[in-house]
Write a protein that holds these residues in place. Sequence first.
Motif, PDB file in Angstrom:
ATOM      1  N   ALA A 353      12.931  12.949  -3.087  1.00 53.01           N
ATOM      2  CA  ALA A 353      13.677  12.512  -4.281  1.00 53.01           C
ATOM      3  C   ALA A 353      13.401  11.042  -4.574  1.00 53.01           C
ATOM      4  N   LEU A 354      13.403  10.239  -3.523  1.00 43.98           N
ATOM      5  CA  LEU A 354      13.167   8.797  -3.672  1.00 43.98           C
ATOM      6  C   LEU A 354      11.779   8.536  -4.265  1.00 43.98           C
ATOM      7  N   LYS A 355      10.801   9.255  -3.762  1.00 42.60           N
ATOM      8  CA  LYS A 355       9.426   9.061  -4.225  1.00 42.60           C
ATOM      9  C   LYS A 355       9.311   9.425  -5.716  1.00 42.60           C
ATOM     10  N   LEU A 356       9.947  10.542  -6.073  1.00 43.98           N
ATOM     11  CA  LEU A 356       9.900  10.973  -7.476  1.00 43.98           C
ATOM     12  C   LEU A 356      10.518   9.915  -8.378  1.00 43.98           C
ATOM     13  N   ARG A 357      11.684   9.372  -7.938  1.00 47.69           N
ATOM     14  CA  ARG A 357      12.354   8.323  -8.729  1.00 47.69           C
ATOM     15  C   ARG A 357      11.447   7.121  -8.913  1.00 47.69           C
ATOM     16  N   LEU A 358      10.852   6.707  -7.812  1.00 47.90           N
ATOM     17  CA  LEU A 358       9.984   5.514  -7.856  1.00 47.90           C
ATOM     18  C   LEU A 358       8.822   5.760  -8.816  1.00 47.90           C
ATOM     19  N   GLN A 359       8.245   6.978  -8.693  1.00 38.10           N
ATOM     20  CA  GLN A 359       7.099   7.280  -9.562  1.00 38.10           C
ATOM     21  C   GLN A 359       7.508   7.301 -11.038  1.00 38.10           C
ATOM     22  N   SER A 360       8.725   7.832 -11.295  1.00 36.17           N
ATOM     23  CA  SER A 360       9.144   7.876 -12.700  1.00 36.17           C
ATOM     24  C   SER A 360       9.367   6.466 -13.232  1.00 36.17           C
ATOM     25  N   VAL A 361       9.944   5.585 -12.415  1.00 40.74           N
ATOM     26  CA  VAL A 361      10.139   4.190 -12.851  1.00 40.74           C
ATOM     27  C   VAL A 361       8.780   3.525 -13.062  1.00 40.74           C
ATOM     28  N   LEU A 362       7.860   3.855 -12.159  1.00 41.25           N
ATOM     29  CA  LEU A 362       6.516   3.238 -12.219  1.00 41.25           C
ATOM     30  C   LEU A 362       5.794   3.590 -13.525  1.00 41.25           C
ATOM     31  N   HIS A 363       6.093   4.830 -13.978  1.00 40.46           N
ATOM     32  CA  HIS A 363       5.422   5.255 -15.205  1.00 40.46           C
ATOM     33  C   HIS A 363       6.136   4.777 -16.476  1.00 40.46           C
ATOM     34  N   ALA A 364       7.272   4.125 -16.327  1.00 34.95           N
ATOM     35  CA  ALA A 364       7.998   3.614 -17.503  1.00 34.95           C
ATOM     36  C   ALA A 364       7.152   2.541 -18.202  1.00 34.95           C
ATOM     37  N   ARG A 365       7.368   2.438 -19.517  1.00 41.75           N
ATOM     38  CA  ARG A 365       6.563   1.470 -20.276  1.00 41.75           C
ATOM     39  C   ARG A 365       7.088   0.063 -20.113  1.00 41.75           C
ATOM     40  N   ASP A 366       6.253  -0.889 -20.447  1.00 42.18           N
ATOM     41  CA  ASP A 366       6.619  -2.316 -20.502  1.00 42.18           C
ATOM     42  C   ASP A 366       7.201  -2.852 -19.195  1.00 42.18           C
ATOM     43  N   LEU A 367       6.744  -2.321 -18.124  1.00 40.96           N
ATOM     44  CA  LEU A 367       7.224  -2.814 -16.825  1.00 40.96           C
ATOM     45  C   LEU A 367       6.508  -4.134 -16.506  1.00 40.96           C
ATOM     46  N   PRO A 368       7.272  -5.179 -16.157  1.00 38.30           N
ATOM     47  CA  PRO A 368       6.590  -6.436 -15.819  1.00 38.30           C
ATOM     48  C   PRO A 368       5.596  -6.201 -14.664  1.00 38.30           C
ATOM     49  N   GLU A 369       4.523  -6.930 -14.702  1.00 38.23           N
ATOM     50  CA  GLU A 369       3.431  -6.718 -13.725  1.00 38.23           C
ATOM     51  C   GLU A 369       3.905  -6.858 -12.282  1.00 38.23           C
ATOM     52  N   LYS A 370       4.792  -7.846 -12.088  1.00 34.10           N
ATOM     53  CA  LYS A 370       5.280  -8.104 -10.737  1.00 34.10           C
ATOM     54  C   LYS A 370       6.073  -6.909 -10.207  1.00 34.10           C
ATOM     55  N   ALA A 371       6.941  -6.357 -11.138  1.00 32.84           N
ATOM     56  CA  ALA A 371       7.763  -5.198 -10.729  1.00 32.84           C
ATOM     57  C   ALA A 371       6.869  -3.997 -10.458  1.00 32.84           C
ATOM     58  N   GLN A 372       5.828  -3.834 -11.290  1.00 29.22           N
ATOM     59  CA  GLN A 372       4.900  -2.710 -11.101  1.00 29.22           C
ATOM     60  C   GLN A 372       4.202  -2.776  -9.743  1.00 29.22           C
ATOM     61  N   HIS A 373       3.840  -3.983  -9.418  1.00 29.78           N
ATOM     62  CA  HIS A 373       3.160  -4.186  -8.143  1.00 29.78           C
ATOM     63  C   HIS A 373       4.070  -3.817  -6.972  1.00 29.78           C
ATOM     64  N   ARG A 374       5.343  -4.246  -7.095  1.00 24.39           N
ATOM     65  CA  ARG A 374       6.296  -3.955  -6.015  1.00 24.39           C
ATOM     66  C   ARG A 374       6.603  -2.455  -5.930  1.00 24.39           C
ATOM     67  N   LEU A 375       6.685  -1.824  -7.112  1.00 29.31           N
ATOM     68  CA  LEU A 375       6.940  -0.373  -7.115  1.00 29.31           C
ATOM     69  C   LEU A 375       5.766   0.389  -6.501  1.00 29.31           C
ATOM     70  N   ASP A 376       4.555  -0.071  -6.787  1.00 31.04           N
ATOM     71  CA  ASP A 376       3.343   0.520  -6.187  1.00 31.04           C
ATOM     72  C   ASP A 376       3.425   0.522  -4.667  1.00 31.04           C
ATOM     73  N   SER A 377       3.813  -0.641  -4.197  1.00 31.37           N
ATOM     74  CA  SER A 377       3.899  -0.799  -2.741  1.00 31.37           C
ATOM     75  C   SER A 377       5.015   0.089  -2.175  1.00 31.37           C
ATOM     76  N   ALA A 378       6.149   0.217  -2.941  1.00 32.46           N
ATOM     77  CA  ALA A 378       7.252   1.074  -2.468  1.00 32.46           C
ATOM     78  C   ALA A 378       6.790   2.533  -2.400  1.00 32.46           C
ATOM     79  N   VAL A 379       6.023   2.969  -3.438  1.00 33.43           N
ATOM     80  CA  VAL A 379       5.509   4.361  -3.434  1.00 33.43           C
ATOM     81  C   VAL A 379       4.585   4.567  -2.224  1.00 33.43           C
ATOM     82  N   HIS A 380       3.744   3.557  -1.975  1.00 31.51           N
ATOM     83  CA  HIS A 380       2.811   3.641  -0.862  1.00 31.51           C
ATOM     84  C   HIS A 380       3.567   3.804   0.471  1.00 31.51           C
TER      85      HIS A 380
END
Length: 553
Positions: A353-380
Motif C-alpha cells: 500500500a505504501l509503495k502504491l501511494r508513493l508511486q501515485s504521488v510521484l506521478h502527480a504533476r508539478d512536483l518540485p524536483e527536490k520532492a521528486q528526487h526524495r520520493l524516488d529514493s523512498a520508492v527505491h
Amino acid sequence: MSDAIRSPNDPPSARQPRGTTAPQARGNSGAQPRSSSAGAQPRASYPSAAQAWTSIEPVDLLLVDDRTEDLLTLAHVLAGPEYRLQMARTGPEALKRLLEQDFAVILLDVVMPIMDGFELASLIKQRERSQGTPIIFLTADDANLIQIYRGYSLGAVDYLSKPLDPDVLRAKVRIFADLYRKDRRLERQSEALREGERREREVLLTELRHAAERRYLHLAEAVPLCMWTADPRGNLTYTNRYWNDYTRLPLKDLHGTSWIAAVHDPDREGCAEAWREAIASGQPLEKECRLVRGSDGVPRWHLSRTVPELSEAGQLIGWIGTHTDIEEAKRAIFARDEFLSIASHELRTPLTALKLRLQSVLHARDLPEKAQHRLDSAVHQTERLERLIENLLDVSRITTGHLELEPESFDLAEMVQEVTERFREQAARGGTVVDLSAPAPVMGKWDRLRLEQVATNLLSNALKFGEGRPIRVVVQGNAGQATLTVSDQGIGIAPENVARIFHQFERVVGHRTFGGLGMGLYIARQIVQAHGGSVEVDSAAGKGSRFHVILPR
Ligand code: ADP
C-alpha cells in the motif's frame, strides 16, 4: 670289571676295543690326574656316575669318530643316566646332527677320512648356534704342539690322546656338561623371570583396561542422553540408564537392532534403512528422528548419531549410538519460521500500500524536483524492503514445502543477459566490469522468474564480495544440461565455510562489513534443486569465487 665298563649295559671287558683305554691319558694342561691302567678303580675325587648324577638332568653329547670300536668305547665310558649319547662316523654326519639339536660337549676324533677333526671344528665354530659348544679333540697319534695350538685357535677347549684314561675323560666331560647345565638353568631362570614380568605387565594392563572400562561405563551412565553400544553387525550390547529410563523398553527385549522399536512410527523405516546402510558400509550415521518417550508415549525429536568403533589396527569392533534430544531446538526453529512467515505476510500488505501511494504521488504533476528526487529514493527503499520480505516468504515457503515452480520454455542465455544488463549500471558505479559470455541460445523449460532470482543473487553477491574486480558470467548448454557460471576475484570463501553458506541465515562475513541476511544462496540452491539441478562452488579465501549452476534441460 674295569671302571670303563661299569655301566649296567656295558659289554664284558673282553670286547673292549683296542687302543682306546690305556694306562696313559693326557689332558692339555698336563695337570689332570692320570689313570695308571684301563682296569683301575675310580679315584675318590671322581664319584661314579650312578652315585653322583642319578637325579641330574641328562645332557646331549656328540661323539664323532670314524672307528666304530672307538665310538663304542667312548659310549661305554660315558654311559649313564646323566648323558644322552649321539654318535657320528663322519664330519658331514656330525654336521647333520648339529643342525638338528644342541650338544653340551662334542668329542671329536682328529684323524678322520672325508673331513678331518680340525676342518669339522672350524665349520662348527662358524655356525652361530654351535659356536659356543665345547669340543674335546681325541687323537690316537702323539699330538704334536702345532696340532694342539691349531685346536686351540679353533676355539677347542680340550685335547685328549688315545688311548684314553676313562677317569680323565669322564672328569673333563663332566665339567663341561655341568657348565652346560648351569647355563641352561640360568637361561631357564631368566626366561622364568621374563615370563613373570610379562605376566605382571599383563595383569597390570588388564587392571588398567578394567578401570578404563569402568570409567567409560560410569561416564555412559552419567550423561544426560540416550546411548548404546552394538557389535560390528549392529546387535545391541549395552544401553545406558538414560536410554532405559527414557524408552522404558524392557531390558529383556533389548537385543539385535531392537532399539529401532523406540523410534516413532513414521520415522522408523527410514531410520532402520539408514542403520542397515551404515552397518553395510561401516560409515558413521547422523539422522534426525523422533524417539517415543516411554513414560507418556510422546515422540520427541532426537539427533541420532552412530559412529563405528575401530581397533588400533583400524578394524571395526563395534558401534556407539547416541540420541540427543533436540525437541526444544526444533520447536524454537519452528517458532522462528512461523514468526517469519506471519511477519513477512503482515509486513507485505502495508508495504504494498505504501509503495502504491508513493508511486501515485510521484506521478502527480508539478512536483518540485527536490520532492521528486526524495520520493524516488523512498520508492527505491520500499522496493528493497519488498525484496527482503519476498526472500523471507520464500524461506518459509521452502521450509513448509510450498515452493512451487511454473515452468515455461525460454532462452537462459537471453534471460541472464537481461539480468546482467540490470546490474551493469550498479557495477559501473563501483568501477566493476561485468563480462558476459553467452554466445548461443540455451533453450529449456524452467521457471523463469525463479531462475532470474538465482542469477540476481549470484550477481549481487559477486558485486558485494568481488572487491570491485572484474566479474565474469558464462552461459553454456549442451544436449543434456545448461550451465550458468558467475566468477569474481574478491574475498573468496574458506574451504571450511563452503558447505555452510547454502544453509538458512548462514553468513561467513561480518554483518558490519557486508549487509545481508544469509537467505540468498539458500533460496537459490533450493530453486535449482527443485529443477533437478545443483549449485557448486569453487573458492578459496582471498582468491575469489566461482558459482556454477547446472540445470537439466
Ligand atoms: P547474503 O549475501 O545476504 O549474506 P547469501 O545467502 O547470498 O546471503 O550468502 C551467504 C554468505 O555466503 C554471504 O554472507 C557470504 O559470506 C558468502 N558468499 C556468498 N557469495 C559470495 C562470494 N561471491 N564471495 C564470497 N563470499 C560469498
